[in-house]
Design a protein around this motif. Structure first.
Motif, PDB file in Angstrom:
ATOM      1  N   GLU A   1     124.723  97.298 -32.942  1.00  0.00           N
ATOM      2  CA  GLU A   1     125.862  97.477 -32.029  1.00  0.00           C
ATOM      3  C   GLU A   1     127.071  98.065 -32.732  1.00  0.00           C
ATOM      4  O   GLU A   1     128.047  98.413 -32.094  1.00  0.00           O
ATOM      5  N   LYS A   2     127.006  98.163 -34.068  1.00  0.00           N
ATOM      6  CA  LYS A   2     128.116  98.781 -34.805  1.00  0.00           C
ATOM      7  C   LYS A   2     128.021 100.308 -34.815  1.00  0.00           C
ATOM      8  O   LYS A   2     128.959 100.973 -35.217  1.00  0.00           O
ATOM      9  N   GLU A   3     126.869 100.853 -34.395  1.00  0.00           N
ATOM     10  CA  GLU A   3     126.707 102.307 -34.347  1.00  0.00           C
ATOM     11  C   GLU A   3     127.689 102.912 -33.343  1.00  0.00           C
ATOM     12  O   GLU A   3     128.040 102.281 -32.346  1.00  0.00           O
ATOM     13  N   PHE A   4     128.087 104.161 -33.650  1.00  0.00           N
ATOM     14  CA  PHE A   4     129.043 104.797 -32.746  1.00  0.00           C
ATOM     15  C   PHE A   4     128.349 105.606 -31.661  1.00  0.00           C
ATOM     16  O   PHE A   4     127.277 106.165 -31.879  1.00  0.00           O
ATOM     17  N   VAL A   5     128.965 105.627 -30.497  1.00  0.00           N
ATOM     18  CA  VAL A   5     128.426 106.395 -29.394  1.00  0.00           C
ATOM     19  C   VAL A   5     129.627 107.008 -28.658  1.00  0.00           C
ATOM     20  O   VAL A   5     130.740 106.485 -28.718  1.00  0.00           O
ATOM     21  N   LYS A   6     129.368 108.162 -28.020  1.00  0.00           N
ATOM     22  CA  LYS A   6     130.475 108.832 -27.326  1.00  0.00           C
ATOM     23  C   LYS A   6     130.582 108.305 -25.890  1.00  0.00           C
ATOM     24  O   LYS A   6     129.563 108.162 -25.207  1.00  0.00           O
ATOM     25  N   ILE A   7     131.815 108.037 -25.474  1.00  0.00           N
ATOM     26  CA  ILE A   7     132.001 107.669 -24.068  1.00  0.00           C
ATOM     27  C   ILE A   7     133.095 108.530 -23.454  1.00  0.00           C
ATOM     28  O   ILE A   7     133.916 109.125 -24.167  1.00  0.00           O
ATOM     29  N   ILE A   8     133.080 108.621 -22.124  1.00  0.00           N
ATOM     30  CA  ILE A   8     134.186 109.263 -21.416  1.00  0.00           C
ATOM     31  C   ILE A   8     134.864 108.172 -20.588  1.00  0.00           C
ATOM     32  O   ILE A   8     134.314 107.693 -19.598  1.00  0.00           O
ATOM     33  N   PRO A   9     136.045 107.727 -21.030  1.00  0.00           N
ATOM     34  CA  PRO A   9     136.712 106.647 -20.296  1.00  0.00           C
ATOM     35  C   PRO A   9     137.365 107.163 -19.015  1.00  0.00           C
ATOM     36  O   PRO A   9     137.605 108.366 -18.889  1.00  0.00           O
ATOM     37  N   ASN A  10     137.634 106.265 -18.074  1.00  0.00           N
ATOM     38  CA  ASN A  10     138.384 106.680 -16.888  1.00  0.00           C
ATOM     39  C   ASN A  10     139.702 105.915 -16.788  1.00  0.00           C
ATOM     40  O   ASN A  10     140.196 105.646 -15.724  1.00  0.00           O
TER      41      ASN A  10
END
Lengths: 211, 186
Positions: B11-20
């Motif tokens: 769960e420490k891995e990074f992932v890209k998100i698009i917040p709203n």
């Protein structure tokens, strides 16, 4: 995950045994064929086949491993220990040919443990025994691994039935790896469960406390 | 190690998100995150991404390797090679499970990806067993575990270590007297 209420002490396997291991204690009761090399006075009651008070020199009898280890001495010959038949040349050939066909539970069930303990007693065949033990373990390793890593949620008694005690311990640790992974994959790891200690805890009845 | 602990590490891995939503930079022990602006992609750890996703505050962009074509390529390579090929991500199994379970609506062809990753896993575990067997058979003293992921090592660790212990002891029988004087305390 399931934590047992105590941690069993693993068997010692090699020539040293673990004092606190239940398996090693059971192993020390295995009977070995011996031949007495001197008279054991007033111990005739141990040997039921003859009526004499003493155990005569040259009697063939069976004694448990722990007693043999205590009595055996290199310098003063008290008794000589003979090999059980599964460690003799004939069976060693069978193990070299294909270790997988042998039902080690029936033959042992402490094949490796007893075999290692036999090395305490001087015998010209010792190096061969040690070699066969190792080769048997290596030869049977693949079977133990595959069956323990593939049998998920099924009856394992058939798979375990032919295994030596040592291999059974290995089988169990293989199963715990598999079960842990499968449980995680199904999402069981995310569910919180009550500890087995809590589940097994019973309320004390007032009668029990008073009496 | 428990598989859930391995998942925790993943769960420490990074992932890209698009917040709203919009939020200033937040300062955490593990590093600074943000700033969050609606519509602009930002790198966050998986645990935060899943939390935001569950509250419907963001859209998760699947990692680059989580793509049917790429995974098919990896699967073919994995089947062809005898040795382990580099895994798509050191936590591919855990990430696939986490992301597909919680954000399958953001990942195209989720079902296909699930099957592909499972295929890759099965191939790799079969290879792992094969190499463990030859490791024991040749009585090697050490092995190099290139390109193996933590989860894969974890499934076989207990069994392999116990077996190696037994084998070591059986082997030390060959040289009598070598193990004298080793007492374990309990």
């Amino acid at each position: 995950m399931d934590t047992p209420s105590y941690f069993p002490v693993p068997p010692g396997v090699g020539m040293e045994d673990n004092f606190l291991s239940l398996d090693d204690i059971l192993l020390s009761q295995e009977r070995l064929p011996v031949r007495t090399e001197c008279v054991f006075p007033r111990l005739g009651f141990l040997e039921k086949s003859s009526d004499s008070q003493d155990i005569q020199e040259g009697t063939k009898m069976e004694l448990p491993l722990w007693l043999c280890k205590g009595l055996y001495e290199k310098k003063r010959k008290v008794l000589s220990v003979e090999l059980p038949k599964i460690y003799k040349e004939g069976w060693r050939t069978v193990f070299t040919a294909d270790p997988n066909v042998v039902d080690l539970h029936k033959m042992g069930p402490y094949y490796y443990g007893l075999g290692s303990q036999m090395l305490h007693f001087d015998s010209p065949e010792n190096p061969d025994i040690a070699k066969t033990l190792l080769q048997t373990f290596i030869g049977r390793f693949r079977r133990t691994m595959d069956s323990s890593q593939n049998a998920y949620n099924e009856d394992t008694s058939v798979l375990v039935g032919r295994l030596d005690f040592l291999e059974k311990v290995l089988f169990k640790s293989g199963q715990s790896g598999l079960n842990g992974f499968q449980g995680w994959e199904k999402g069981q790891a995310a569910q919180l469960t009550a500890s087995s200690l809590v589940l097994n805890y019973r309320k004390r009845k007032i009668v029990d406390i008073q009496s | 190690m428990d598989p859930s602990e391995v998942e925790f590490l993943a769960e420490k891995e990074f992932v890209k998100i698009i917040p709203n939503f919009s939020l200033d930079k937040i300062y955490l022990i593990g590093g600074d995150l943000g700033p969050f602006n609606p519509g602009l992609s930002v790198d966050v750890p998986v645990w935060l991404a899943l939390n935001l996703k569950q509250r419907q505050k963001c859209r998760i962009l699947p990692p680059e390797w989580m793509d049917v074509e790429k995974l098919e390529e990896i699967r073919e390579l994995e089947r062809k090679e005898d040795t382990f090929t580099p895994a798509p991500s050191p936590y591919y199994m855990e990430l696939t499970k986490l992301l597909l379970n919680h954000a399958s609506d953001n990942i195209p062809k989720a079902d296909e990806i699930r099957t592909l990753v499972k295929d890759i896993w099965d191939t790799r575990v079969a290879k792992l067993r094969l190499s463990a067997d030859s490791f024991i058979r040749q009585q090697e003293a050490h092995a190099q575990l290139d390109n193996l992921t933590l989860m894969e090592i974890n499934t076989i660790r207990e069994f392999l270590l116990d077996s190696l212990n037994c084998m070591y002891k059986l082997r030390s029988n060959l040289q009598p007297g070598a193990t004298k004087g080793q007492f374990a305390d309990y």
